[in-house]
Design a protein around this motif. Structure first.
Motif, PDB file in Angstrom:
ATOM      1  N   UNK A  12       0.801  -1.213   0.000  1.00 34.71           N
ATOM      2  CA  UNK A  12       0.000   0.000   0.000  1.00 34.71           C
ATOM      3  C   UNK A  12       0.836   1.265   0.000  1.00 34.71           C
ATOM      4  N   UNK A  13       1.699   1.512   0.996  1.00 33.08           N
ATOM      5  CA  UNK A  13       2.518   2.722   0.999  1.00 33.08           C
ATOM      6  C   UNK A  13       3.434   2.838  -0.207  1.00 33.08           C
ATOM      7  N   UNK A  14       4.034   1.714  -0.622  1.00 39.58           N
ATOM      8  CA  UNK A  14       4.937   1.775  -1.773  1.00 39.58           C
ATOM      9  C   UNK A  14       4.186   2.210  -3.024  1.00 39.58           C
ATOM     10  N   UNK A  15       3.003   1.642  -3.213  1.00 41.07           N
ATOM     11  CA  UNK A  15       2.191   2.014  -4.371  1.00 41.07           C
ATOM     12  C   UNK A  15       1.771   3.479  -4.296  1.00 41.07           C
ATOM     13  N   UNK A  16       1.421   3.941  -3.061  1.00 39.36           N
ATOM     14  CA  UNK A  16       1.001   5.326  -2.901  1.00 39.36           C
ATOM     15  C   UNK A  16       2.141   6.287  -3.197  1.00 39.36           C
ATOM     16  N   UNK A  17       3.356   5.940  -2.801  1.00 40.02           N
ATOM     17  CA  UNK A  17       4.509   6.804  -3.057  1.00 40.02           C
ATOM     18  C   UNK A  17       4.738   6.930  -4.562  1.00 40.02           C
ATOM     19  N   UNK A  18       4.738   5.795  -5.256  1.00 39.81           N
ATOM     20  CA  UNK A  18       4.963   5.819  -6.700  1.00 39.81           C
ATOM     21  C   UNK A  18       3.844   6.574  -7.399  1.00 39.81           C
ATOM     22  N   UNK A  19       2.605   6.289  -7.021  1.00 38.78           N
ATOM     23  CA  UNK A  19       1.472   6.966  -7.655  1.00 38.78           C
ATOM     24  C   UNK A  19       1.501   8.457  -7.363  1.00 38.78           C
ATOM     25  N   UNK A  20       1.878   8.836  -6.138  1.00 37.77           N
ATOM     26  CA  UNK A  20       1.959  10.244  -5.787  1.00 37.77           C
ATOM     27  C   UNK A  20       3.007  10.975  -6.594  1.00 37.77           C
ATOM     28  N   UNK A  21       4.151  10.354  -6.789  1.00 38.29           N
ATOM     29  CA  UNK A  21       5.202  10.980  -7.606  1.00 38.29           C
ATOM     30  C   UNK A  21       4.728  11.178  -9.043  1.00 38.29           C
ATOM     31  N   UNK A  22       4.076  10.157  -9.611  1.00 36.83           N
ATOM     32  CA  UNK A  22       3.561  10.286 -10.969  1.00 36.83           C
ATOM     33  C   UNK A  22       2.490  11.365 -11.043  1.00 36.83           C
ATOM     34  N   UNK A  23       1.631  11.428 -10.002  1.00 29.81           N
ATOM     35  CA  UNK A  23       0.581  12.431  -9.985  1.00 29.81           C
ATOM     36  C   UNK A  23       1.162  13.834  -9.888  1.00 29.81           C
ATOM     37  N   UNK A  24       2.242  13.985  -9.056  1.00 28.45           N
ATOM     38  CA  UNK A  24       2.881  15.298  -8.901  1.00 28.45           C
ATOM     39  C   UNK A  24       3.445  15.780 -10.232  1.00 28.45           C
ATOM     40  N   UNK A  25       4.063  14.869 -10.980  1.00 28.38           N
ATOM     41  CA  UNK A  25       4.624  15.246 -12.280  1.00 28.38           C
ATOM     42  C   UNK A  25       3.499  15.589 -13.265  1.00 28.38           C
ATOM     43  N   UNK A  26       2.461  14.755 -13.266  1.00 28.47           N
ATOM     44  CA  UNK A  26       1.361  14.993 -14.203  1.00 28.47           C
ATOM     45  C   UNK A  26       0.611  16.283 -13.892  1.00 28.47           C
TER      46      UNK A  26
END
Length: 625
Positions: free
Chosen positions: A28-42
């Protein structure tokens, strides 16, 4: 052995090694970190061509928040706060969705601001705890969330959601009311200024109240959070007071630049925790170094940054906890809110009770490591506390023996005075009457010889009673007693004695010490005069006897053994200065705290009155006294 601090009344038991964090990643946290980074860039993608600095800073804030959450997540006692930081990073990245041209994405970005405010306020107000401690904090966080969300929805419903190149889109349809929307927008910004001020004030109170190890780890986090709160308030206040378009990118950079300091504050706090563990390691080296493990109390206070920390040692013979000096302590007292941690020895028996600041419960791993390292030193210290308790009992017993001897002296002196001396006096009067009634010369001579012998016996008995316990000492004090005896020595004795009174046992000890020192000067020192000075210094009765004799006295000879034993029995100290050819000085210090007062209680401090200086010169009739 690593120990675990628990609630008072329970024994610390071995626990898992806290030095090595569990490097376990959850999906869960690992996925959230990766998704958050992608969301921040997008989210910042549409802004990058026109305002690259703003896009980079906003994106960096989201990434740093996500990484901070990931780092906190590997600490067992910070996993909850780590999850909130990850959620805050995702929410901040979601705020950037307002940069896209879709009304739904822009509204999602507005609503993400409320989520970010809710999560960020929660984690910064409760860190390092796992929950908000006070009800008013929970109400404040909820109120801030509701205000931000309600303002966003109200603006979207009245002023509309602005889209570049087209008319604003109303949330519920209808006609836009720019006047009403502008008023709601201004009220929303003003409310955020108030929220920022309250937030900064709450953090400031926490910073002022923090102390010890807690203050060291909280200070960088709170300072960074206060800076972010001030920046948020300044930006909103500037929007209310001026035209936001005038300040442009600079105004928009204030808040994200300040938010970058928050992950930096947590990084510094992590370094502070590392340094605290290093201090525990230094304590281990100090306590295990040959000759360097003397003060375990000081070592624990230094390692845990708690100057009020106390250690009580369990002594089986006393069936209770004792201080390091061997005196008892009420370990069960709950008058304060301090944390009491029982510690078990390696054998499993009760060893000690450590009382420390309650805030140290938030640093359980450091406390565990420190107490574990101190177990062996605590065992040694407990042995020393037991020895000190036995020594204190020996001293108390010796004091009781001295008091019993003093009482027996008084009884014997009284019996001799009221019994044998009175009978001898009556016999002397009878012989005087008989002498006047006898006319025969030979019989008269025999009666005169008997009377002389009786006078000698009476004088010797009086001297014996005086040596047991001089009555004048009890009746008139130390000065009068020394005056009465000074004239009996065959050399001048200069007295400087205040008119104060001290506990009876202390006066008796000082009297006999002075008499023995003067006698030594007469017998061994070849002195021409002696001086006796009595003073009261810092609660001690000081007696100093000096002569101008040949000096060269040494311990324990020259009649000094009696002085040493008498002073030791009274719990005092003595010193001898006797350089050859320069006379001898004997100094005795008797602590008044060790003697009961004349009313049976502790000895009070006595003020010094004016000293009575009396010079007793050689009396030619000394041998006849």
């Amino acid at each position: 052995m690593v120990t675990r601090p628990v609630a008072a009344g329970r024994t610390i038991r071995p626990a898992a090694d806290p030095w090595r964090p569990r490097r376990r990643w959850w999906i869960g946290p690992a996925t959230a970190v990766v998704a958050g980074c992608l969301l921040a860039v997008a989210a910042q993608w549409p802004v990058a061509p026109a305002r690259p600095a703003l896009a980079v800073v906003d994106g960096l804030v989201g990434v740093l928040l996500l990484l901070t959450g990931a780092l906190l997540g590997v600490e067992d006692d910070q996993r909850g706060n780590g999850r909130l930081f990850v959620l805050a990073g995702v929410a901040w990245a979601g705020v950037g969705l307002e940069n896209w041209g879709s009304p739904s994405l822009k509204l999602a970005g507005w609503l993400s601001s409320g989520l970010f405010a809710f999560v960020a306020l929660t984690v910064l107000l409760r860190y390092p705890e796992q929950r908000l401690r006070h009800r008013y904090e929970r109400l404040f966080v909820i109120a801030a969330f509701v205000w931000v969300e309600a303002a966003a929805l109200a603006i979207a419903a009245t002023k509309g959601i602005p889209i570049r190149g087209s008319a604003p889109t109303l949330l519920f349809g209808g006609l836009a009311s720019r006047r009403t929307g502008s008023l709601i927008e201004t009220a929303g910004w003003a409310g955020l200024v108030v929220i920022s001020l309250i937030f900064v004030g709450m953090l400031g109170v926490r910073l002022v109240r923090a102390k010890g190890l807690q203050r060291r780890t909280l200070t960088p986090v709170l300072i960074a959070a206060i800076a972010a709160g001030v920046a948020m308030g300044v930006r909103r206040a500037a929007i209310v007071l001026t035209d936001a378009h005038v300040l442009g990118t600079l105004l928009q950079l204030i808040e994200p630049l300040a938010l970058i300091a928050v992950p930096g504050g947590f990084l510094v706090a992590a370094l502070q925790r590392r340094l605290a563990r290093a201090a525990v390691a230094d304590m281990v080296l100090t306590l295990t170094r040959p000759g360097g493990g003397g003060d375990v109390l000081l070592a624990l206070r230094t390692a845990l940054h708690d100057p009020s920390l106390r250690i009580l040692y369990w002594v089986d013979d006393e069936a209770g906890y004792l201080r390091a000096d061997g005196t008892p302590d009420d370990a069960g007292s709950t008058a304060d809110d301090r944390l009491s941690i029982p510690i078990a020895a390696s054998s499993g028996d009760r060893l000690a009770l450590v009382r420390m600041d309650a805030t140290l419960t938030r640093h359980a791993s450091i406390v565990e490591a420190a107490l574990s390292a101190a177990v062996l030193a605590l065992e040694n210290a407990r042995l020393q506390a037991g020895i000190r308790a036995q020594l204190a009992e020996v001293r108390a017993s010796r004091s009781r023996i001295v008091e019993a001897g003093l009482a027996e002296r008084r009884r014997l002196e009284q019996n001799l005075h009221d019994g044998a001396q009175q009978r001898l006096l009556a016999l002397s009067m009878q012989l005087a009457g008989l002498r006047s009634a006898v006319a025969d010369a030979e019989a008269g001579r025999l009666i005169d010889d008997a009377s002389a012998t009786l006078r000698d016996a009476t004088r010797e008995l009086r001297e014996l009673a005086h040596g047991l316990h001089p009555a004048i000492l009890t009746q008139m004090g130390l000065g009068a007693a020394l005056e009465s005896v000074a004239g009996r020595f065959p050399l001048p004795v200069l007295l400087a004695v205040p008119a104060s009174r001290w506990p009876e046992a202390a006066e008796l000890t000082a009297y006999f010490v002075a008499c023995e020192a003067i006698t030594n000067a007469v017998k061994h020192a070849e002195a021409t005069h002696v001086s006796v000075t009595v003073t009261d210094e810092n609660g001690d009765l000081l007696v100093r006897v000096s002569d101008d004799g040949v000096g060269g006295a040494h311990r324990p000879g020259h009649g000094l053994t009696g002085i040493r034993d008498r002073v030791a029995a009274a719990g005092g100290t003595w010193s001898l200065v006797s350089p050859p050819g320069e006379g001898t000085t004997v100094t005795v210090a008797l602590p008044m705290a060790g003697f009961p007062s004349r009313d049976g209680g502790p000895a009070p401090r006595r003020g010094i009155g004016p000293a009575n200086e009396t010079d007793f010169r050689t009396d030619t009739s000394w041998e006849d006294r």
